[in-house]
Design a protein around this motif. Structure first.
Motif, PDB file in Angstrom:
ATOM      1  N   GLU A  20       3.821  54.110  13.717  1.00 47.78           N
ATOM      2  CA  GLU A  20       4.437  54.639  12.579  1.00 47.78           C
ATOM      3  C   GLU A  20       3.716  55.750  11.751  1.00 47.78           C
ATOM      4  OE1 GLU A  20       4.742  51.142  10.070  1.00 47.78           O
ATOM      5  OE2 GLU A  20       6.492  50.190  11.087  1.00 47.78           O
ATOM      6  N   LEU A  21       2.449  55.795  12.044  1.00 46.62           N
ATOM      7  CA  LEU A  21       1.628  56.725  11.362  1.00 46.62           C
ATOM      8  C   LEU A  21       2.179  58.153  11.600  1.00 46.62           C
ATOM      9  CD1 LEU A  21      -0.774  57.288   9.653  1.00 46.62           C
ATOM     10  CD2 LEU A  21      -2.135  57.560  11.612  1.00 46.62           C
ATOM     11  N   PRO A  22       2.569  58.682  12.718  1.00 45.02           N
ATOM     12  CA  PRO A  22       3.184  60.068  12.691  1.00 45.02           C
ATOM     13  C   PRO A  22       4.437  60.215  11.941  1.00 45.02           C
ATOM     14  CG  PRO A  22       2.483  59.201  15.103  1.00 45.02           C
ATOM     15  CD  PRO A  22       2.252  57.934  13.894  1.00 45.02           C
ATOM     16  N   ILE A  23       5.265  59.228  11.923  1.00 40.78           N
ATOM     17  CA  ILE A  23       6.550  59.230  11.274  1.00 40.78           C
ATOM     18  C   ILE A  23       6.191  59.511   9.593  1.00 40.78           C
ATOM     19  CG2 ILE A  23       8.432  58.176  10.462  1.00 40.78           C
ATOM     20  CD1 ILE A  23       8.646  56.740  13.161  1.00 40.78           C
ATOM     21  N   LEU A  24       5.301  58.577   9.243  1.00 45.32           N
ATOM     22  CA  LEU A  24       4.849  58.774   7.704  1.00 45.32           C
ATOM     23  C   LEU A  24       4.115  60.094   7.543  1.00 45.32           C
ATOM     24  CD1 LEU A  24       3.082  55.142   7.315  1.00 45.32           C
ATOM     25  CD2 LEU A  24       5.213  55.755   6.493  1.00 45.32           C
TER      26      LEU A  24
ATOM     27  N   SER B  13      12.713  26.257  17.572  1.00 45.01           N
ATOM     28  CA  SER B  13      13.418  27.340  17.261  1.00 45.01           C
ATOM     29  C   SER B  13      14.038  28.177  18.371  1.00 45.01           C
ATOM     30  CB  SER B  13      12.609  28.310  16.162  1.00 45.01           C
ATOM     31  OG  SER B  13      13.549  29.432  15.762  1.00 45.01           O
ATOM     32  N   HIS B  14      15.185  28.427  18.143  1.00 43.77           N
ATOM     33  CA  HIS B  14      15.909  29.115  19.183  1.00 43.77           C
ATOM     34  C   HIS B  14      16.019  30.791  18.768  1.00 43.77           C
ATOM     35  CE1 HIS B  14      17.273  25.639  21.014  1.00 43.77           C
ATOM     36  NE2 HIS B  14      17.879  25.112  19.786  1.00 43.77           N
ATOM     37  N   ARG B  15      15.295  31.162  17.531  1.00 42.61           N
ATOM     38  CA  ARG B  15      15.233  32.494  17.432  1.00 42.61           C
ATOM     39  C   ARG B  15      13.821  33.226  18.055  1.00 42.61           C
ATOM     40  NH1 ARG B  15      15.168  32.505  10.922  1.00 42.61           N
ATOM     41  NH2 ARG B  15      13.327  31.115  11.462  1.00 42.61           N
ATOM     42  N   SER B  16      14.071  34.563  18.429  1.00 41.87           N
ATOM     43  CA  SER B  16      13.228  35.200  19.285  1.00 41.87           C
ATOM     44  C   SER B  16      12.026  35.608  18.072  1.00 41.87           C
ATOM     45  CB  SER B  16      13.476  36.411  19.959  1.00 41.87           C
ATOM     46  OG  SER B  16      14.267  37.176  19.109  1.00 41.87           O
ATOM     47  N   PRO B  17      10.783  35.855  18.459  1.00 40.28           N
ATOM     48  CA  PRO B  17       9.679  36.095  17.349  1.00 40.28           C
ATOM     49  C   PRO B  17      10.129  37.638  16.906  1.00 40.28           C
ATOM     50  CG  PRO B  17       8.628  35.548  19.317  1.00 40.28           C
ATOM     51  CD  PRO B  17      10.313  35.523  19.613  1.00 40.28           C
ATOM     52  N   LYS B  18       9.961  37.909  15.810  1.00 35.10           N
ATOM     53  CA  LYS B  18      10.326  39.422  15.209  1.00 35.10           C
ATOM     54  C   LYS B  18       9.178  40.325  15.682  1.00 35.10           C
ATOM     55  CE  LYS B  18      10.783  41.673  10.845  1.00 35.10           C
ATOM     56  NZ  LYS B  18      10.932  41.568   9.341  1.00 35.10           N
ATOM     57  N   LYS B  19       9.723  41.353  16.133  1.00 37.03           N
ATOM     58  CA  LYS B  19       8.922  42.250  16.525  1.00 37.03           C
ATOM     59  C   LYS B  19       8.116  43.118  15.595  1.00 37.03           C
ATOM     60  CE  LYS B  19      11.619  43.232  21.001  1.00 37.03           C
ATOM     61  NZ  LYS B  19      12.624  44.068  21.503  1.00 37.03           N
ATOM     62  N   GLN B  20       7.078  43.503  15.551  1.00 36.50           N
ATOM     63  CA  GLN B  20       6.203  44.140  14.671  1.00 36.50           C
ATOM     64  C   GLN B  20       5.704  45.598  15.418  1.00 36.50           C
ATOM     65  OE1 GLN B  20       5.409  42.963  11.545  1.00 36.50           O
ATOM     66  NE2 GLN B  20       6.610  41.097  11.935  1.00 36.50           N
ATOM     67  N   ARG B  21       6.128  46.535  14.520  1.00 39.13           N
ATOM     68  CA  ARG B  21       5.685  47.971  15.114  1.00 39.13           C
ATOM     69  C   ARG B  21       4.335  48.144  14.543  1.00 39.13           C
ATOM     70  NH1 ARG B  21      10.000  52.555  14.004  1.00 39.13           N
ATOM     71  NH2 ARG B  21       8.830  53.241  15.478  1.00 39.13           N
ATOM     72  N   SER B  22       3.666  48.824  15.572  1.00 36.97           N
ATOM     73  CA  SER B  22       2.372  49.094  15.642  1.00 36.97           C
ATOM     74  C   SER B  22       2.131  50.397  14.613  1.00 36.97           C
ATOM     75  CB  SER B  22       1.731  49.745  16.901  1.00 36.97           C
ATOM     76  OG  SER B  22       0.669  50.369  16.746  1.00 36.97           O
ATOM     77  N   PHE B  23       1.026  50.050  13.618  1.00 36.52           N
ATOM     78  CA  PHE B  23       0.761  51.173  12.554  1.00 36.52           C
ATOM     79  C   PHE B  23       0.630  52.276  13.171  1.00 36.52           C
ATOM     80  CE2 PHE B  23      -2.453  53.077  10.413  1.00 36.52           C
ATOM     81  CZ  PHE B  23      -2.068  53.634   9.302  1.00 36.52           C
ATOM     82  N   PHE B  24      -0.221  52.491  14.387  1.00 37.05           N
ATOM     83  CA  PHE B  24      -0.165  53.720  14.991  1.00 37.05           C
ATOM     84  C   PHE B  24       1.094  54.399  15.211  1.00 37.05           C
ATOM     85  CE2 PHE B  24      -4.445  51.505  15.494  1.00 37.05           C
ATOM     86  CZ  PHE B  24      -5.394  52.506  14.609  1.00 37.05           C
TER      87      PHE B  24
END
Length: 273
Positions: A47-51, A34-45
């Motif tokens: 995202e927590l302040p935003i939530l 695959s020539h696609r780059s791995p999908k970046k996963q945002r850390s739960f920690f």
């Protein structure tokens, strides 16, 4: 020679039928890249302040414009709302939107900010410590701490332009000369015609002189008539005991705690008879 030619055909023919070489290599699946780059996963920690921030903003908006939870601190609305000494006071949901499009009606149970003359015995619940007071104010914005004001709950009995008084021969409250039907009143002062009424030397505690409610105001009374410092107790102030509509926070709609008392709050119109 024949045998040699036959051997050559058997060995060379299949290899060159489609020009790809070894047949085993043809049947072996080749891994796909695959020539696609791995999908970046945002850390739960991350995202927590935003939530948390979104939740706080929503809470502030809802508390300011839609509804708020209040604690019943006294017995003045017994038995409709519990706030007796030694028991768990009811927590009620007060809806704020309805009165943006219309005025309170007779029978509505409302929460309001007490006018100045109602605040004589009110003491601020805020800490003297600056830091703690700041924390309390923030808690108040999100509904975790009561606001630093004298918020009261009573039932609307009469509205602007109406005249309210008590009593008729049966001890009932009158509005514009008509007796009210008040099934929510279970506790009241004694009233016995000819013995203790509004004409005897010792009047019944139910009695009060006629008051015409100014436009833009309401007359309120507690359901526990014998233990409620309501409009009757403030007839000598500049508003004659009435409450300005601007002081009304909203209508009490539901009891949410304790679980054994969860349910809607009835608002029958006492003037409907």
């Amino acid at each position: 020679m024949a045998d040699s030619s036959k051997e050559q055909a058997l060995s060379s023919g299949p290899e060159n039928q489609d020009g790809t070489g070894n047949p085993e290599e043809q049947n072996t699946p080749r891994p796909q890249t695959s020539h696609r780059s791995p999908k970046k996963q945002r850390s739960f920690f991350r995202e927590l302040p935003i939530l948390i921030g979104v939740a706080l903003v929503l809470s502030i908006v809802l508390q300011a414009f839609v509804f708020r939870v209040f604690l019943i601190p006294s017995e003045s609305m017994e038995p409709t709302l519990h706030g007796c000494a030694g028991c768990t006071g009811d927590r009620i949901v007060v809806e704020k939107i309805g009165y943006r499009f219309g005025d309170p009606q007779p029978g509505d149970v409302v929460v309001f900010k007490g006018p100045d003359s109602w605040n004589t015995h009110y003491t601020s619940t805020r800490s003297d410590n600056v830091v703690m007071r700041g924390i309390q104010e923030v808690g108040s914005w999100v509904g975790l701490v009561p606001p630093d004001e004298n918020d009261l709950v009573k039932r609307v009995i009469a509205t602007g332009g109406q005249t309210v008084e008590c009593c008729d021969e049966q001890g009932r409250v009158l509005v514009d000369g008509k007796p009210l039907d008040e099934p929510y009143v279970k506790m009241d002062y004694p009233f016995t015609p000819g013995v203790q009424d509004c004409q005897t030397a010792v009047q019944s505690g139910r009695c009060f002189a006629p008051v015409t409610v100014p436009e833009g105001h309401v007359w309120v009374m507690g359901d526990n008539r014998s233990n409620s410092a309501d409009s009757r107790a403030h007839v000598q102030d500049e508003l004659q005991g009435t409450i300005p509509l601007d002081n009304i926070i909203g209508q009490a709609r539901f009891i949410v705690l304790p679980p054994s008392r969860m349910g809607s709050i009835s608002s029958p119109d006492p003037q409907s008879n």
